[in-house]
Design an enzyme around this catalytic site. Structure first.
Site, PDB file in Angstrom:
ATOM      1  N   LYS A 188      22.376 -50.357  33.322  1.00 12.89           N
ATOM      2  CA  LYS A 188      21.297 -50.566  32.360  1.00 12.89           C
ATOM      3  C   LYS A 188      21.456 -49.528  31.246  1.00 12.89           C
ATOM      4  O   LYS A 188      20.536 -48.779  30.910  1.00 12.89           O
ATOM      5  CB  LYS A 188      19.957 -50.444  33.098  1.00 12.89           C
ATOM      6  CG  LYS A 188      18.738 -50.849  32.318  1.00 12.89           C
ATOM      7  CD  LYS A 188      18.637 -52.335  32.007  1.00 12.89           C
ATOM      8  CE  LYS A 188      17.507 -52.584  31.027  1.00 12.89           C
ATOM      9  NZ  LYS A 188      17.529 -53.918  30.422  1.00 12.89           N
ATOM     10  N   ASP A 221      19.594 -56.840  34.287  1.00 14.29           N
ATOM     11  CA  ASP A 221      18.640 -57.948  34.154  1.00 14.29           C
ATOM     12  C   ASP A 221      19.389 -59.264  33.945  1.00 14.29           C
ATOM     13  O   ASP A 221      19.079 -60.290  34.567  1.00 14.29           O
ATOM     14  CB  ASP A 221      17.617 -57.678  33.029  1.00 14.29           C
ATOM     15  CG  ASP A 221      18.230 -57.161  31.737  1.00 14.29           C
ATOM     16  OD1 ASP A 221      19.452 -56.888  31.690  1.00 14.29           O
ATOM     17  OD2 ASP A 221      17.482 -57.024  30.744  1.00 14.29           O
TER      18      ASP A 221
END
Ligand code: NAD
Ligand code: IPM
Ligand code: MN
Length: 349
Positions: A188, A221
């Protein structure tokens, strides 16, 4: 050579599924060249509540010296809300034995079990390799002005170049050894530029050494979305400790649920620890309801690691047969209990 295995049933359904895993090991020792010696340890919530002891002093040195592998059922008990014993035992072993790879295969054994429409067995077959010794799990941080309106909580996310590099190298080597062509690294870095920026830069350097393997990056994600949209694109996924935890439960459901998900905490070439991905599922505990297949497939992983690939394949084959013939617990739609599934699988070994 006899392989010595430390068995830690732990808490809740961990105890019940471990009993079935042990039955499988004992059945195999009677009918194959497998020679194992099992030693059971009563570490878990009961002992902690009774004696205040979590991981006994010197336990890790003893395990390292005297055993080839550890098998853990599950740890976690509603009577220990801060999970003190689980942190000491489970994370203690992961960190203390430097088990830097958490290998969590996601393999659909029967297309009927996949919650996605129209997927075949070959569409869901990959491994999540989770960094297992650092990240947000290191327990560095604290609470300032605790229980006041001004309270501040700090939980550090520790990423080291060495730690990242060794799990990335393991991922590429895993691909090579298993004849696989694709490695996806996930982080991330868009939101965590320091810690996960290091993942990006280390990945850029390591992937250069494996030109024959297609490697790419997805933010976590987007990866979660892609795992549901098109799981067939993945062969090896490598990621940090916490994302690996989350993605491996998502992966577990793609193969039919936590009752089927196996894992190994590995320090290549050294004593390693095997456990189902699931926890102690308190609401199922003591009711003969838990699916023992995750634990039994974990036995297969452990046997493979210990150098018994034939026995490992026999165990997996017996589990697949049980699923095909609906000899399953209720989570998979069957009518059998934990012990009956274990007995049926042993009868096919
Ligand atoms: P869990 O994995 O124990 O259970 C979640 C749900 O998944 C269960 O309620 C059940 O519906 C299903 N499930 C899990 N295992 C199953 C099985 N073998 N057969 C059938 N259904 C199964 O997760 P949780 O409820 O979030 O956690 C319970 C406790 O376990 C907590 O204390 C948690 O911290 C701990 N935990 C421990 C480990 C571990 O020891 N490795 C892993 C995860 C959670
Ligand atoms: C797992 C568990 C553990 C983890 C918990 C019990 C600390 O969820 O093994 O997946 O987060 O690693
Ligand atoms: Mn988990």
């Amino acid at each position: 050579m006899i392989k010595r295995i430390a068995v830690i049933p732990g808490d809740g359904i961990g105890v019940e599924v471990t009993a079935e895993a042990v039955k499988v090991l004992e059945t195999l020792t009677r009918s194959s060249a497998l020679a194992v010696e099992l030693v059971t340890f009563d570490w878990g919530a009961e002992k902690y509540l009774r004696e205040g002891v979590t991981l006994p002093e010197g336990a890790l040195e003893m395990l390292r010296r005297e055993f080839h592998a550890l098998f853990i059922g599950a740890l976690g008990d509603p009577r220990v809300p801060d999970m003190k014993h689980a942190v000491d035992i489970l994370l203690g072993a992961r960190f203390g034995l430097d088990l830097y790879v958490n290998e969590r295969p996601v393999k659909l054994l029967d297309a009927r079990l996949c919650p996605l429409k129209g997927r075949k067995e070959e569409d869901v077959n990959f491994v999540v390799l989770r960094e297992n010794t650092e990240g947000a799990y290191v327990g560095i941080g604290g609470n300032f002005k605790r229980d006041t309106e001004e309270e501040i909580a700090v939980q550090e996310d520790v990423n080291t170049r060495k730690g990242i590099e060794r799990i990335l190298v393991y991922a590429f080597e895993y691909a090579r050894q298993h004849g696989l062509k694709k490695v996806c690294m996930s982080d991330k870095a868009n939101a965590l530029p320091f810690g996960h920026g290091l993942w990006q830069r280390t990945f850029a350097a390591v992937r250069e050494r494996y030109p024959e393997i297609e490697s790419w990056h997805l933010y976590v994600d987007a990866l979660a979305m892609q795992m549901v949209k098109n799981p067939a694109q993945f062969q090896v996924i490598v990621t940090c400790n916490m994302f690996g935890d989350i993605l491996s439960d998502l992966g577990a459901q793609l193969q039919g649920g936590l009752g089927l998900a196996a894992s190994g905490n590995i320090n290549p070439g050294n004593v390693s620890m095997f456990e189902p991905v699931h926890g102690s599922a308190p609401k199922y505990a003591g009711k003969n309801l838990a699916n023992p297949m995750a634990a039994i497939l974990t036995v297969a992983m452990m046997l493979d690691y210990l150098g018994f690939p034939g026995e490992a394949a026999r165990v997996e084959g017996a589990v697949v047969e049980a699923i095909h013939q609906d000899r399953t617990t209720s989570d998979l739609g069957g009518a059998l209990g934990t012990r009956q599934v274990g007995d049926w699988i042993c009868s096919r070994l």
